[in-house]
Design an enzyme around this catalytic site. Sequence first.
Site, mmCIF file in Angstrom:
data_model
loop_
_atom_site.group_PDB
_atom_site.id
_atom_site.type_symbol
_atom_site.label_atom_id
_atom_site.label_comp_id
_atom_site.label_asym_id
_atom_site.label_seq_id
_atom_site.Cartn_x
_atom_site.Cartn_y
_atom_site.Cartn_z
ATOM 1 N N SER A 87 4.814 6.730 2.436
ATOM 2 C CA SER A 87 5.617 5.277 2.643
ATOM 3 C C SER A 87 4.858 4.370 1.698
ATOM 4 C CB SER A 87 5.186 4.880 4.425
ATOM 5 O OG SER A 87 5.690 5.898 4.971
ATOM 6 N N ASN B 3 0.921 -1.200 0.034
ATOM 7 C CA ASN B 3 0.109 0.027 -0.115
ATOM 8 C C ASN B 3 0.967 1.251 0.088
ATOM 9 O OD1 ASN B 3 -2.460 1.644 0.232
ATOM 10 N ND2 ASN B 3 -1.816 1.720 2.594
ATOM 11 N N ASP C 236 -2.305 0.043 8.305
ATOM 12 C CA ASP C 236 -1.141 0.786 7.964
ATOM 13 C C ASP C 236 -0.164 0.705 8.955
ATOM 14 O OD1 ASP C 236 -2.627 2.332 5.950
ATOM 15 O OD2 ASP C 236 -3.273 3.726 7.361
ATOM 16 N N HIS D 44 1.047 5.125 1.275
ATOM 17 C CA HIS D 44 0.032 5.659 2.414
ATOM 18 C C HIS D 44 0.873 7.043 2.640
ATOM 19 C CE1 HIS D 44 -2.173 6.292 5.856
ATOM 20 N NE2 HIS D 44 -1.095 7.014 6.467
HETATM 21 N N1 NHR Z 1 -6.588 -3.054 5.035
HETATM 22 C C1 NHR Z 1 -5.808 -3.776 5.922
HETATM 23 N N2 NHR Z 1 -6.169 -4.804 6.438
HETATM 24 N N3 NHR Z 1 -4.469 -3.255 6.263
HETATM 25 C C2 NHR Z 1 -4.019 -2.184 5.799
HETATM 26 O O1 NHR Z 1 -2.931 -1.764 6.139
HETATM 27 C C3 NHR Z 1 -4.756 -1.462 4.738
HETATM 28 C C4 NHR Z 1 -6.136 -1.840 4.456
HETATM 29 C C5 NHR Z 1 -6.921 -1.458 3.763
HETATM 30 C C6 NHR Z 1 -6.667 -0.104 3.074
HETATM 31 C C7 NHR Z 1 -5.097 1.809 2.934
HETATM 32 C C8 NHR Z 1 -4.962 2.797 4.021
HETATM 33 C C9 NHR Z 1 -4.442 4.105 3.974
HETATM 34 O O2 NHR Z 1 -3.353 4.012 3.118
HETATM 35 C C10 NHR Z 1 -5.320 0.499 3.467
HETATM 36 C C11 NHR Z 1 -4.609 -0.233 4.389
HETATM 37 C C12 NHR Z 1 -8.852 3.247 4.362
HETATM 38 C C13 NHR Z 1 -9.027 3.443 5.795
HETATM 39 C C14 NHR Z 1 -10.463 3.450 6.241
HETATM 40 O O3 NHR Z 1 -10.487 3.851 7.662
HETATM 41 C C15 NHR Z 1 -7.759 3.526 6.649
HETATM 42 C C16 NHR Z 1 -6.598 3.338 5.953
HETATM 43 C C17 NHR Z 1 -6.348 2.856 4.644
HETATM 44 C C18 NHR Z 1 -7.409 3.171 3.824
HETATM 45 N N4 NHR Z 1 -11.599 3.411 5.597
HETATM 46 C C19 NHR Z 1 -12.832 3.491 5.822
HETATM 47 C C20 NHR Z 1 -13.369 2.227 6.063
HETATM 48 O O4 NHR Z 1 -14.411 2.241 6.927
HETATM 49 C C21 NHR Z 1 -13.769 4.381 5.073
HETATM 50 C C22 NHR Z 1 -13.220 5.772 4.887
HETATM 51 C C23 NHR Z 1 -14.154 6.516 3.431
HETATM 52 O O5 NHR Z 1 -14.627 5.783 2.601
HETATM 53 O O6 NHR Z 1 -13.746 7.588 3.382
HETATM 54 O O7 NHR Z 1 -13.050 1.430 5.461
HETATM 55 O O8 NHR Z 1 -4.827 5.168 4.456
HETATM 56 C C1 GAR Z 2 -2.668 9.074 -2.686
HETATM 57 O O1 GAR Z 2 -2.204 10.337 -2.023
HETATM 58 C C2 GAR Z 2 -2.377 7.991 -1.625
HETATM 59 O O2 GAR Z 2 -1.302 7.986 -0.964
HETATM 60 C C3 GAR Z 2 -3.711 8.131 -0.944
HETATM 61 O O3 GAR Z 2 -4.777 8.556 -1.492
HETATM 62 C C4 GAR Z 2 -4.173 9.199 -2.648
HETATM 63 C C5 GAR Z 2 -4.714 8.503 -4.133
HETATM 64 O O4 GAR Z 2 -4.225 9.174 -5.316
HETATM 65 N N1 GAR Z 2 -4.014 7.018 -0.148
HETATM 66 C C6 GAR Z 2 -4.787 7.017 0.975
HETATM 67 O O5 GAR Z 2 -5.377 8.022 1.654
HETATM 68 C C7 GAR Z 2 -5.193 5.708 1.404
HETATM 69 N N2 GAR Z 2 -6.049 5.761 2.352
HETATM 70 P P1 GAR Z 2 -4.474 8.498 -6.636
HETATM 71 O O6 GAR Z 2 -5.630 8.063 -6.706
HETATM 72 O O7 GAR Z 2 -4.401 9.794 -7.302
HETATM 73 O O8 GAR Z 2 -3.452 7.607 -6.604
#
Ligand code: NHR
Ligand code: GAR
Length: 229
Positions: free
Chosen positions: A148, A119, A157, A121
């Site tokens: 990262s 991922n 994360d 992030h």
């Molecule tokens: N899943 C797991 N099991 N582990 C990780 O490290 C993950 C993952 C899914 C996505 C990306 C992550 C980021 O880069 C990612 C890493 C979504 C949320 C979240 O809270 C948090 C972190 C990341 C992606 N999502 C809400 C939910 O309830 C919805 C938020 C919205 O739709 O705006 O799924 O940041």
């Molecule tokens: C990027 O900044 C990525 O790091 C972030 O969303 C953007 C996606 O941009 N990811 C997250 O926040 C995961 N929760 P993109 O759709 O243009 O690649």
Amino acid sequence: MSELRVPSPESRPRRIAVLASGRGSNLQALIDAISAGTLQAELVGVFSDRADAGALQRARAAGIDHAALEPKAFASRSAFDAELFARIDAAGPDLIVCAGYMRLLDAGMVDARPGRMVNIHPSLLPAFKGLRTHRRALAAGGREHGASVHFVTADLDGGPVISQARVPVRDDDDEAALAARVLAREHPLLLETVRWLVAGRIALHEHQVHLDGRALAAPLQLAANNRFA
Ligand code: NHR
Ligand code: GAR
């Protein structure tokens, strides 16, 4: 101790699937590098939880298989992820890249694919896990922010960090300005990291990132020339 080895060419992650919820600029960076011949890989599918994701349009324009699943059509998160991963598995990827995928993934699905999911992030992990990272970085008042790439584990994360790119925080930054500065570094960071994964140089062993068969003491740092320092 498991035995460390350099993967055979056959086991290198050449076939890549991408999960994306949004605009898809990180996906586009992968598409462009593959078509320029600077990334030896194939995009075998793009999957989204949003039918309106720009990433799906970019996949369509590039002739890549793509699919959107509607969360509301599923009774539970685990039912959604079961269908999502059935589709992903059907595409046969060696590596799954989350590039702006905004939905938590089922722990069991992630744990079943150790070392096969990464991922990108938008923070210098372990700082600012979760969402709205740029806003929180500004509020914290630090002088440095960034992005990262980490292996995805059930710990949100919290999986082992492979690589990072740093940017300065400026006095007059707002959320949009800071996000744009980070995004400009995300694309080369993701590309260089995926190149090393594809080359078989980076792997996950026993919850630690290994480079050329040795545990990394700290995440790789992307330098100004877009190479790891
Ligand atoms: N899943 C797991 N099991 N582990 C990780 O490290 C993950 C993952 C899914 C996505 C990306 C992550 C980021 O880069 C990612 C890493 C979504 C949320 C979240 O809270 C948090 C972190 C990341 C992606 N999502 C809400 C939910 O309830 C919805 C938020 C919205 O739709 O705006 O799924 O940041
Ligand atoms: C990027 O900044 C990525 O790091 C972030 O969303 C953007 C996606 O941009 N990811 C997250 O926040 C995961 N929760 P993109 O759709 O243009 O690649």
